[in-house]
Design a protein around this motif. Sequence first.
Motif, mmCIF file in Angstrom:
data_model
loop_
_atom_site.group_PDB
_atom_site.id
_atom_site.type_symbol
_atom_site.label_atom_id
_atom_site.label_comp_id
_atom_site.label_asym_id
_atom_site.label_seq_id
_atom_site.Cartn_x
_atom_site.Cartn_y
_atom_site.Cartn_z
ATOM 1 N N ALA A 172 0.831 -1.206 0.000
ATOM 2 C CA ALA A 172 0.000 0.000 0.000
ATOM 3 C C ALA A 172 0.867 1.258 0.000
ATOM 4 O O ALA A 172 1.917 1.295 0.641
ATOM 5 N N GLY A 173 0.424 2.260 -0.754
ATOM 6 C CA GLY A 173 1.105 3.552 -0.739
ATOM 7 C C GLY A 173 2.210 3.728 -1.748
ATOM 8 O O GLY A 173 2.923 4.734 -1.730
ATOM 9 N N THR A 174 2.369 2.762 -2.651
ATOM 10 C CA THR A 174 3.438 2.883 -3.656
ATOM 11 C C THR A 174 2.954 3.568 -4.930
ATOM 12 O O THR A 174 3.735 3.772 -5.855
ATOM 13 N N TYR A 177 3.602 -9.272 -18.796
ATOM 14 C CA TYR A 177 4.158 -8.055 -18.208
ATOM 15 C C TYR A 177 3.764 -7.948 -16.737
ATOM 16 O O TYR A 177 2.590 -7.832 -16.405
ATOM 17 N N LYS A 178 4.779 -7.992 -15.879
ATOM 18 C CA LYS A 178 4.557 -7.888 -14.438
ATOM 19 C C LYS A 178 5.514 -6.852 -13.849
ATOM 20 O O LYS A 178 6.706 -6.838 -14.187
ATOM 21 N N PHE A 179 4.969 -6.032 -12.973
ATOM 22 C CA PHE A 179 5.783 -5.012 -12.314
ATOM 23 C C PHE A 179 5.485 -5.025 -10.823
ATOM 24 O O PHE A 179 4.346 -5.260 -10.404
ATOM 25 N N PHE A 180 6.529 -4.783 -10.044
ATOM 26 C CA PHE A 180 6.368 -4.738 -8.594
ATOM 27 C C PHE A 180 6.867 -3.381 -8.115
ATOM 28 O O PHE A 180 8.061 -3.074 -8.213
ATOM 29 N N LEU A 181 5.935 -2.557 -7.625
ATOM 30 C CA LEU A 181 6.276 -1.221 -7.158
ATOM 31 C C LEU A 181 6.556 -1.255 -5.660
ATOM 32 O O LEU A 181 5.829 -1.907 -4.903
ATOM 33 N N THR A 182 7.604 -0.567 -5.256
ATOM 34 C CA THR A 182 7.957 -0.528 -3.844
ATOM 35 C C THR A 182 8.360 0.891 -3.451
ATOM 36 O O THR A 182 8.603 1.746 -4.306
ATOM 37 N N ALA A 183 8.404 1.136 -2.160
ATOM 38 C CA ALA A 183 8.841 2.422 -1.605
ATOM 39 C C ALA A 183 9.030 2.219 -0.109
ATOM 40 O O ALA A 183 8.443 1.310 0.484
ATOM 41 N N SER A 184 9.835 3.057 0.497
ATOM 42 C CA SER A 184 10.066 2.942 1.936
ATOM 43 C C SER A 184 8.788 3.278 2.698
ATOM 44 O O SER A 184 7.911 3.989 2.200
ATOM 45 N N SER A 185 8.665 2.749 3.897
ATOM 46 C CA SER A 185 7.476 3.007 4.710
ATOM 47 C C SER A 185 7.337 4.501 5.015
ATOM 48 O O SER A 185 6.219 5.030 5.100
ATOM 49 N N ARG A 186 8.461 5.199 5.164
ATOM 50 C CA ARG A 186 8.420 6.635 5.470
ATOM 51 C C ARG A 186 7.842 7.425 4.314
ATOM 52 O O ARG A 186 6.974 8.295 4.511
ATOM 53 N N VAL A 187 8.307 7.137 3.121
ATOM 54 C CA VAL A 187 7.811 7.853 1.939
ATOM 55 C C VAL A 187 6.326 7.578 1.735
ATOM 56 O O VAL A 187 5.541 8.486 1.437
ATOM 57 N N ARG A 188 5.921 6.338 1.916
ATOM 58 C CA ARG A 188 4.502 5.994 1.751
ATOM 59 C C ARG A 188 3.640 6.677 2.808
ATOM 60 O O ARG A 188 2.528 7.125 2.532
ATOM 61 N N ALA A 189 4.175 6.792 4.023
ATOM 62 C CA ALA A 189 3.450 7.477 5.093
ATOM 63 C C ALA A 189 3.307 8.963 4.770
ATOM 64 O O ALA A 189 2.243 9.560 4.984
ATOM 65 N N GLU A 190 4.354 9.550 4.239
ATOM 66 C CA GLU A 190 4.308 10.976 3.880
ATOM 67 C C GLU A 190 3.286 11.227 2.777
ATOM 68 O O GLU A 190 2.577 12.238 2.800
ATOM 69 N N GLN A 226 -2.044 13.355 1.389
ATOM 70 C CA GLN A 226 -3.372 13.113 0.821
ATOM 71 C C GLN A 226 -4.459 13.532 1.804
ATOM 72 O O GLN A 226 -5.431 14.201 1.434
ATOM 73 N N LEU A 227 -4.292 13.138 3.051
ATOM 74 C CA LEU A 227 -5.272 13.477 4.081
ATOM 75 C C LEU A 227 -5.304 14.980 4.327
ATOM 76 O O LEU A 227 -6.365 15.575 4.527
ATOM 77 N N LEU A 228 -4.130 15.594 4.275
ATOM 78 C CA LEU A 228 -4.038 17.042 4.492
ATOM 79 C C LEU A 228 -4.799 17.800 3.408
ATOM 80 O O LEU A 228 -5.492 18.785 3.679
ATOM 81 N N GLU A 229 -4.682 17.308 2.165
ATOM 82 C CA GLU A 229 -5.398 17.918 1.046
ATOM 83 C C GLU A 229 -6.910 17.804 1.223
ATOM 84 O O GLU A 229 -7.671 18.622 0.718
ATOM 85 N N GLN A 230 -7.344 16.784 1.953
ATOM 86 C CA GLN A 230 -8.768 16.579 2.220
ATOM 87 C C GLN A 230 -9.219 17.323 3.481
ATOM 88 O O GLN A 230 -10.357 17.202 3.914
#
Length: 237
Positions: free
Chosen positions: A12-14, A151-164, A169-173
């Motif tokens: 989630a969040g990538t 065609y398969k892709f795996f998206l990843t990102a650090s937990s910090r970046v995903r949290a930010e 997103q919530l701030l915009e709402q």
Amino acid sequence: MTENVIALDGPAGTGKSTVARELSKKLGFEYLDSGAFYRALTLHIYKIYKSKNSSISFSDWLSGKEFLPLTQGVEIFCEFSETGENKIFLNGEDVSVEIRTPEITREIKYIADKAVFREFVNSQLRKLSETHRLVMDGRDIGTHVFPDARYKFFLTASSRVRAERRYNQLLEQGIRSDLEEIEKEIVIRDKSDTEREIAPLRKAEDAILIDTDNLPKNSVISKILGCLEPGIYNDSH
């Protein structure tokens, strides 16, 4: 090998959903949110539970049931939209809004972790791929739903970046939240997804890994497009 499906997996969040929607437009494919099918099935079973006026929790009620009969006669249909905001129909009724309610969000985990229900949803998704070209995001699309996708892709990102990203997103709402708490929830969700017995989150061996930490959406899309055969494009795209 399935040419009709482009699989995007990852935690989630990538940015999977956003990328999948934009990619589908560029390719002339349909975007399909597999989670909407689990939500529709959850809604169907939850309504049965509510009709029994049960005094026990949904999870306890479900644990005493045979699962297969709960899927019989269930028809889930997706009406595709060019915007990617598809409509979901359950037994002929538009439930696009109803499947997003807090009740269904809370109870879906009791449906999504059962092999019988996952296979039911997977069969629906595979049936759609016979008549549509799909870009699909999820956590097990390339490993379980369409293991033969070309065609398969795996998206990843650090937990910090995903949290930010979630925090912004919530701030915009107009919703104020705690960044540290959001990151804790993401770490817990990752652990649950990767350690579950049924269809755990993992990168397929033949999936292309894309770290989205420092990549904007358009760069991720460009990277994916660069991995596709030119012939996959529609003439108009």
